[in-house]
Structure formats: C-alpha cells, structure tokens
Write a protein that holds these residues in place. Structure first.
Motif, PDB file in Angstrom:
ATOM      1  N   TYR A  70       0.841  -1.200   0.000  1.00 35.69           N
ATOM      2  CA  TYR A  70       0.000   0.000   0.000  1.00 35.69           C
ATOM      3  C   TYR A  70       0.874   1.247   0.000  1.00 35.69           C
ATOM      4  O   TYR A  70       0.657   2.186  -0.779  1.00 35.69           O
ATOM      5  CB  TYR A  70      -0.897  -0.041   1.237  1.00 35.69           C
ATOM      6  CG  TYR A  70      -1.923   1.067   1.331  1.00 35.69           C
ATOM      7  CD1 TYR A  70      -3.226   0.871   0.899  1.00 35.69           C
ATOM      8  CD2 TYR A  70      -1.606   2.306   1.902  1.00 35.69           C
ATOM      9  CE1 TYR A  70      -4.188   1.875   1.025  1.00 35.69           C
ATOM     10  CE2 TYR A  70      -2.543   3.306   2.020  1.00 35.69           C
ATOM     11  CZ  TYR A  70      -3.841   3.080   1.582  1.00 35.69           C
ATOM     12  OH  TYR A  70      -4.777   4.082   1.691  1.00 35.69           O
ATOM     13  N   PHE A  71       1.877   1.271   0.862  1.00 35.58           N
ATOM     14  CA  PHE A  71       2.763   2.437   0.920  1.00 35.58           C
ATOM     15  C   PHE A  71       3.650   2.532  -0.312  1.00 35.58           C
ATOM     16  O   PHE A  71       3.961   3.639  -0.765  1.00 35.58           O
ATOM     17  CB  PHE A  71       3.590   2.408   2.212  1.00 35.58           C
ATOM     18  CG  PHE A  71       2.930   3.158   3.332  1.00 35.58           C
ATOM     19  CD1 PHE A  71       3.503   4.301   3.859  1.00 35.58           C
ATOM     20  CD2 PHE A  71       1.711   2.746   3.856  1.00 35.58           C
ATOM     21  CE1 PHE A  71       2.888   5.020   4.882  1.00 35.58           C
ATOM     22  CE2 PHE A  71       1.085   3.447   4.881  1.00 35.58           C
ATOM     23  CZ  PHE A  71       1.664   4.594   5.385  1.00 35.58           C
ATOM     24  N   LYS A  72       4.037   1.428  -0.880  1.00 39.18           N
ATOM     25  CA  LYS A  72       4.819   1.448  -2.127  1.00 39.18           C
ATOM     26  C   LYS A  72       4.016   2.071  -3.269  1.00 39.18           C
ATOM     27  O   LYS A  72       4.581   2.682  -4.181  1.00 39.18           O
ATOM     28  CB  LYS A  72       5.234   0.022  -2.522  1.00 39.18           C
ATOM     29  CG  LYS A  72       6.399  -0.532  -1.739  1.00 39.18           C
ATOM     30  CD  LYS A  72       6.678  -1.979  -2.099  1.00 39.18           C
ATOM     31  CE  LYS A  72       7.237  -2.124  -3.510  1.00 39.18           C
ATOM     32  NZ  LYS A  72       7.677  -3.518  -3.785  1.00 39.18           N
ATOM     33  N   ALA A  73       2.710   1.937  -3.216  1.00 37.52           N
ATOM     34  CA  ALA A  73       1.857   2.437  -4.298  1.00 37.52           C
ATOM     35  C   ALA A  73       1.347   3.853  -4.050  1.00 37.52           C
ATOM     36  O   ALA A  73       1.057   4.576  -5.009  1.00 37.52           O
ATOM     37  CB  ALA A  73       0.659   1.496  -4.493  1.00 37.52           C
ATOM     38  N   ARG A  74       1.255   4.274  -2.768  1.00 38.34           N
ATOM     39  CA  ARG A  74       0.544   5.526  -2.474  1.00 38.34           C
ATOM     40  C   ARG A  74       1.375   6.616  -1.797  1.00 38.34           C
ATOM     41  O   ARG A  74       1.037   7.790  -1.925  1.00 38.34           O
ATOM     42  CB  ARG A  74      -0.677   5.223  -1.592  1.00 38.34           C
ATOM     43  CG  ARG A  74      -1.797   4.515  -2.334  1.00 38.34           C
ATOM     44  CD  ARG A  74      -2.896   4.104  -1.355  1.00 38.34           C
ATOM     45  NE  ARG A  74      -4.063   3.554  -2.024  1.00 38.34           N
ATOM     46  CZ  ARG A  74      -4.146   2.307  -2.461  1.00 38.34           C
ATOM     47  NH1 ARG A  74      -3.114   1.494  -2.298  1.00 38.34           N
ATOM     48  NH2 ARG A  74      -5.240   1.869  -3.071  1.00 38.34           N
ATOM     49  N   TYR A  75       2.416   6.254  -1.050  1.00 39.21           N
ATOM     50  CA  TYR A  75       3.109   7.236  -0.205  1.00 39.21           C
ATOM     51  C   TYR A  75       4.347   7.771  -0.907  1.00 39.21           C
ATOM     52  O   TYR A  75       5.303   7.038  -1.156  1.00 39.21           O
ATOM     53  CB  TYR A  75       3.477   6.581   1.125  1.00 39.21           C
ATOM     54  CG  TYR A  75       3.919   7.541   2.201  1.00 39.21           C
ATOM     55  CD1 TYR A  75       3.119   8.610   2.592  1.00 39.21           C
ATOM     56  CD2 TYR A  75       5.138   7.372   2.856  1.00 39.21           C
ATOM     57  CE1 TYR A  75       3.516   9.483   3.605  1.00 39.21           C
ATOM     58  CE2 TYR A  75       5.541   8.230   3.863  1.00 39.21           C
ATOM     59  CZ  TYR A  75       4.725   9.283   4.228  1.00 39.21           C
ATOM     60  OH  TYR A  75       5.124  10.152   5.224  1.00 39.21           O
ATOM     61  N   GLY A  76       4.332   9.072  -1.216  1.00 40.13           N
ATOM     62  CA  GLY A  76       5.387   9.685  -2.004  1.00 40.13           C
ATOM     63  C   GLY A  76       6.795   9.380  -1.543  1.00 40.13           C
ATOM     64  O   GLY A  76       7.652   8.984  -2.362  1.00 40.13           O
ATOM     65  N   PRO A  77       7.149   9.559  -0.251  1.00 39.05           N
ATOM     66  CA  PRO A  77       8.514   9.271   0.180  1.00 39.05           C
ATOM     67  C   PRO A  77       8.935   7.819  -0.054  1.00 39.05           C
ATOM     68  O   PRO A  77      10.081   7.550  -0.407  1.00 39.05           O
ATOM     69  CB  PRO A  77       8.481   9.600   1.683  1.00 39.05           C
ATOM     70  CG  PRO A  77       7.422  10.653   1.801  1.00 39.05           C
ATOM     71  CD  PRO A  77       6.366  10.238   0.809  1.00 39.05           C
ATOM     72  N   THR A  78       8.004   6.875   0.145  1.00 39.56           N
ATOM     73  CA  THR A  78       8.322   5.462  -0.104  1.00 39.56           C
ATOM     74  C   THR A  78       8.494   5.207  -1.594  1.00 39.56           C
ATOM     75  O   THR A  78       9.425   4.506  -2.020  1.00 39.56           O
ATOM     76  CB  THR A  78       7.205   4.567   0.471  1.00 39.56           C
ATOM     77  OG1 THR A  78       7.006   4.886   1.844  1.00 39.56           O
ATOM     78  CG2 THR A  78       7.571   3.099   0.346  1.00 39.56           C
ATOM     79  N   ILE A  79       7.614   5.787  -2.392  1.00 35.71           N
ATOM     80  CA  ILE A  79       7.721   5.647  -3.852  1.00 35.71           C
ATOM     81  C   ILE A  79       9.062   6.177  -4.344  1.00 35.71           C
ATOM     82  O   ILE A  79       9.731   5.561  -5.197  1.00 35.71           O
ATOM     83  CB  ILE A  79       6.556   6.373  -4.545  1.00 35.71           C
ATOM     84  CG1 ILE A  79       5.224   5.676  -4.236  1.00 35.71           C
ATOM     85  CG2 ILE A  79       6.769   6.450  -6.054  1.00 35.71           C
ATOM     86  CD1 ILE A  79       4.007   6.479  -4.641  1.00 35.71           C
TER      87      ILE A  79
END
Length: 269
Positions: free
Chosen positions: A212-221
């Motif tokens: 979920y964070f890989k797809a949605r959270y800018g810093p993680t992306i």
C-alpha cells in the motif's frame, strides 16, 4: 534550498495517492489537532503543508475561516474536491512552508498536521509559522515521533534513500519536544506536549501495508524509484518494511498497529 529541490518535493508528493492514504489510514488526525488547538468558529486559521486538507477541512467544519496552503497543486485539488463533498468552505493556496505569502500576524491559529515536518529547513519553516500567527494566537502541530512507527519507517528507508540536501533535517525530529521547543524559542509561551497513538487496522497483514505504501506514499515511492533495477536492494527493502510492520503488530488475527505522534500547542507572545 533551490527551485530544483522544491520541484522534487512537489513531484514526490504528487506521486502515488496521498489523499486516499490520509483519508483511509489516518482520517481523524486533523480533527484531533483542531480540537487540541481549540479552534473556534470565526477564527482565521492557516493550515501549513495542508496536503489534501486533513486538518484544514476539520477546522472549516468547526466554523473557522480557513486557508489551506501546500507546495503541491495536486494535493490541493484533491482537498478542494473532498471539501466540496463534505460541505466545507475554505481557501486553497499554493505556498511554500519556508516562504509563506502572508503578512505578519495574519492568523489567529496556525496549524500543521504531519506536514511542515517535511519542509527541509526546520528553523526557516518554524520562523514562518510563528511570524504569521498574531500575538496571543495559537500555534498547533501534530507530527510523527522518531521512536514511533512512521519515524522508524523513515529510519528503515534511510540506507536506501539518496543523501539529504545540505542543510536539510530529518522530518521526524519535529516529533521531539525539545526540538520543537528550540525551533519556537522564546517567541511562544504555554508550550504543551502530548504523545498519542493512532490505531491503524487498515491492513490484513504486513505485506499489505508494505505494498500500500509502495503504491501511495510519495517518500516510499521515491526510495523505490531510486532502487529501480536493483532487485537485491528492492527485495531487502521489501523485507525490512514487512518486518517493521510485523514488529509493531499488536493484533491477533489481522495486522493492528499503534502509530505514535506528538501534539504540540503554544501561544504566540
């Protein structure tokens, strides 16, 4: 900090889907800050680094006259759409937290909910926050702590991320009372701190959180984009984020996490 860094920040926060993350994972944080700051009807309120309006919309629904400012136009547009759906009326303005386009003492209350912490130069943005608050007005902050889950997520990603620009400071420092006290200095009185947690039950298992964070959270992306093509490092970060979530699981049949944050309020001298 130059225009190149600001452009990179806009691109980072426009990537993925932060508005859906804010509404699905931490929907009540903005309202918690609005209550802690004692926002009242008729007050003029500024939300700095407002994103899609987690705190700004809550303040507007409380009857305040609100300006939501953010560096990223895409987040502001998502906020406008959400405010319209919820019947909240407020102003949306593209603005840099380090150079706010407002006059000295323009606002009764100045807020930021997990927003200003991501401006690279902490003292510069803190100075701006205090400057635009009127004497006797309220400054209110809600930030992730370094020791809490999101602070630990940033620590987990750090070895895989590019080195920060010269002069930039880690965002989770804003979750330390002594750091906030130093930033605000003697320009404020009645400084109060409270650590709380938000219960996150959105994900069935650690891998769901990670994806979920890989797809949605800018810093993680942004970190994963930097690793593109390096399958070994991608796999290592995948495992590290999964284990981080697993280590914070307090549930039984599904993933339940408590994410710590710091609320700080103060009165402008």
């Amino acid at each position: 900090m130059g225009d190149t860094l600001k452009a990179a920040h806009r691109t980072m926060w426009a990537s993925g889907d932060y508005p859906s993350l804010a509404s699905e994972v931490i929907p009540d944080l903005g309202a918690a800050l609005v209550r802690a700051a004692g926002v009242r009807a008729g007050e003029r309120v500024l939300d700095i680094a407002a994103g899609s309006g987690n705190a700004a919309i809550a303040a507007a629904l409380a009857g305040a006259d609100v300006v939501a400012s953010d560096l990223t136009p895409e987040l502001l547009q998502a906020g406008r759409d959400d405010a319209a759906r919820r019947g909240a009326k407020l102003e949306w303005k593209e603005a840099d937290a380090e150079a706010l386009p407002f006059g000295d003492g323009d606002f009764d209350t100045v807020l930021s909910c997990v927003g200003i912490m991501f401006a690279p130069r902490h003292q510069v943005s803190a100075d701006e926050m205090v400057r635009v608050c009127r004497p006797g007005g309220t400054v209110g902050l809600l930030n992730w702590t370094p020791e809490g889950f999101i602070g630990q997520m940033f620590a987990t990603m750090k070895p895989y991320a590019p080195p920060p620009p010269e002069g930039a400071q880690p965002p989770p420092l804003w979750g330390r009372p002594e750091h906030v006290e130093a930033l605000l200095g003697d320009r404020v009185t009645d400084v109060r701190f409270e650590k709380r947690t938000v219960r996150v039950e959105r994900f069935g298992k650690p891998e769901e959180f990670r994806d979920y964070f890989k797809a949605r959270y800018g810093p993680t992306i942004a970190v994963y984009n930097r690793l593109a093509g390096d399958t070994e490092k991608v796999a290592a970060l995948d495992l590290a984020l999964t284990e981080l979530a697993r280590g914070h699981d307090v549930g039984t049949s599904s993933l339940v996490m408590e994410w710590e944050y710091l609320i700080a309020t103060a009165c402008r001298r």
